[in-house]
Scaffold this active site. Structure first.
Site, PDB file in Angstrom:
ATOM      1  N   ARG A 107       0.714  -0.927  -0.675  1.00  0.00           N
ATOM      2  CA  ARG A 107      -0.174   0.470  -0.466  1.00  0.00           C
ATOM      3  C   ARG A 107       0.979   1.154  -0.226  1.00  0.00           C
ATOM      4  NH1 ARG A 107      -1.605   2.587   4.335  1.00  0.00           N
ATOM      5  NH2 ARG A 107      -1.389   0.775   5.920  1.00  0.00           N
ATOM      6  N   TYR A 155     -15.213  17.387 -16.972  1.00  0.00           N
ATOM      7  CA  TYR A 155     -15.900  15.307 -17.020  1.00  0.00           C
ATOM      8  C   TYR A 155     -16.731  15.676 -15.584  1.00  0.00           C
ATOM      9  CZ  TYR A 155     -15.714  11.518 -15.501  1.00  0.00           C
ATOM     10  OH  TYR A 155     -15.983   9.791 -15.181  1.00  0.00           O
ATOM     11  N   ASP A 213      -6.051  19.496 -15.741  1.00  0.00           N
ATOM     12  CA  ASP A 213      -6.332  17.674 -16.228  1.00  0.00           C
ATOM     13  C   ASP A 213      -5.910  17.253 -17.583  1.00  0.00           C
ATOM     14  OD1 ASP A 213      -7.593  15.497 -17.269  1.00  0.00           O
ATOM     15  OD2 ASP A 213      -9.653  16.089 -15.641  1.00  0.00           O
ATOM     16  N   LYS A 231      -7.310   6.075 -19.747  1.00  0.00           N
ATOM     17  CA  LYS A 231      -7.528   6.578 -20.941  1.00  0.00           C
ATOM     18  C   LYS A 231      -6.263   6.384 -22.271  1.00  0.00           C
ATOM     19  CE  LYS A 231     -11.440   7.920 -19.355  1.00  0.00           C
ATOM     20  NZ  LYS A 231     -11.529   7.682 -17.531  1.00  0.00           N
TER      21      LYS A 231
END
Length: 385
Positions: A55, A108, A180, A205
């Site tokens: 983690r 978005y 972004d 993406k």
């Protein structure tokens, strides 16, 4: 072996940054370290640079993060379990109750939902502004503004914002500019070089590029912000697994060649749409008539693989076209090798319905893949007929 990749070309960095042959086996591809924990030399005897728990850190994820930073031209890269996890981490690190942010009017839907439905409950306020109009952004800034959140090109109307001007506005106000960069990718645009403080990606993406992994990333030059984000990610646990990190790393190797083909195909699709009587308007920054064309040409290498357009006949007609393609798959997401079509108002941007960010109901968004351009154009033409 190549250790310092900072002076190498983009394509070379994509293949070599953070990706040395495995010192034990000589494997030329970074291994998938599918482990949750690591043996230690003794209690309190952790070796310098050693790993303790996945983690906190994992060697495959480390390689992915080094490559992310190298491609964006930043000092630090952090990988997250999703693009929204990366977005959430940046917002929670940069903002406190009572703070204010400026959000683009073409953002978005998931980002808007997080800010409007979650962060406002935490005492954060926001103002929506057209980021393409610098004076409008200036008017939206308040004394308590700590952040400008920018997408360029924006999703889904492909608006273009002047990153250098926005960075100057933000810094004058004592705020940060977060960009972004998912649509453009670091191959086409590097916001840190234009003054941005933070770059965010949905690596799901274009960076992953094959529609087979969900992930996010944050890149920054700030040592302090990196430590804050690392602490929050370790505390909250929004980390990608080793296989997800490996898939993202694998995808980035071919980003440059894929983006060239995405751009080539998008340009051909755009010109076909412009000629079709069933198309009302085409949104693409590569068009000379696009209001942000000159700015995009200045701060981007090319104009990208995303195309939006409105159809004649209204919303019902748009839904029929979206359902009528064969090669363009009706699906959310973007940036994969396959072409996708979606209706933003009913799909990715449903959460902005009724708000100032609501998108036109006759709008369709294309993620143009790397198939034969002739086949893609024929598919769209048949659906529009």
């Amino acid at each position: 072996m190549v250790h310092d990749t900072s002076k190498l070309g983009f394509e070379t960095r994509a293949i070599h940054a953070g990706q040395q042959p495995d010192p034990r086996t000589g494997a030329v591809i970074v291994p998938i370290y599918q482990t949750s924990t690591y043996a230690q030399d003794g209690v309190g005897g952790l070796r310098e640079g050693a790993y303790e728990y996945s983690r906190t850190a994992n060697p495959t994820r480390t390689a992915c993060e080094q490559a992310l930073a190298a491609l964006e031209g930043g000092r630090h890269g952090l990988a997250f379990a999703s693009g929204m996890a990366a977005t959430d981490a940046v917002l929670r690190t940069a903002l406190r109750p009572g703070d204010h942010l400026v959000l683009g009017n073409d953002a978005y839907g998931g980002t808007f939902r997080l800010i409007d439905k979650v962060l406002t409950q935490w005492g954060v306020t926001y103002t929506v502004a057209n980021l393409s109009i610098v004076d409008e952004v200036r008017s939206a800034i308040r004394p308590e503004t700590k952040l400008i959140w920018c997408e360029t090109p924006s999703n889904p109307l492909l608006g273009i914002a002047d990153l250098t001007a926005l960075a100057e506005l933000a810094h004058t106000a004592g705020a940060q500019l977060v960009v972004d960069n998912t649509f453009a990718t670091p191959y086409l645009q590097r916001p840190l070089e234009l003054g941005a403080d933070v770059v965010v990606h949905s690596t799901t993406k274009y960076l992953g590029g094959h529609s087979d992994v969900v992930g996010g990333a944050v890149i920054t030059n700030s040592d302090e912000l990196r430590e804050q984000l690392f602490f929050l990610r370790n505390s909250a646990g929004a980390v990608p697994g080793p296989f997800d990190s490996w898939l993202t790393l694998r995808g980035m190797k071919t980003l440059a060649v894929r983006m060239e083909r995405h751009c080539d195909n998008a340009e051909r699709v755009v010109h076909a749409l412009l000629k079709h009587p069933g198309v009302d308007r085409v949104y693409y920054p590569g068009l000379p008539e696009h209001p942000g064309h000159e700015l995009a040409a200045k701060q981007m290498r090319r104009f990208g693989g995303m195309v939006s357009f409105t159809v004649t006949g209204g919303g019902e007609r748009a839904l029929a076209v979206a359902a009528g393609t064969k090669l363009f798959v009706l699906a959310e997401s973007l940036g994969g090798i396959e072409s996708l079509i979606e209706h933003p108002g009913k799909m990715t941007h449903a959460s902005v319905a009724g708000s100032t960010l609501q998108v036109p109901d006759d709008l369709l968004r294309l993620s143009v893949g790397i198939e034969s351009a002739e086949d893609l154009i024929a598919d769209l033409s048949a659906a529009l007929a």
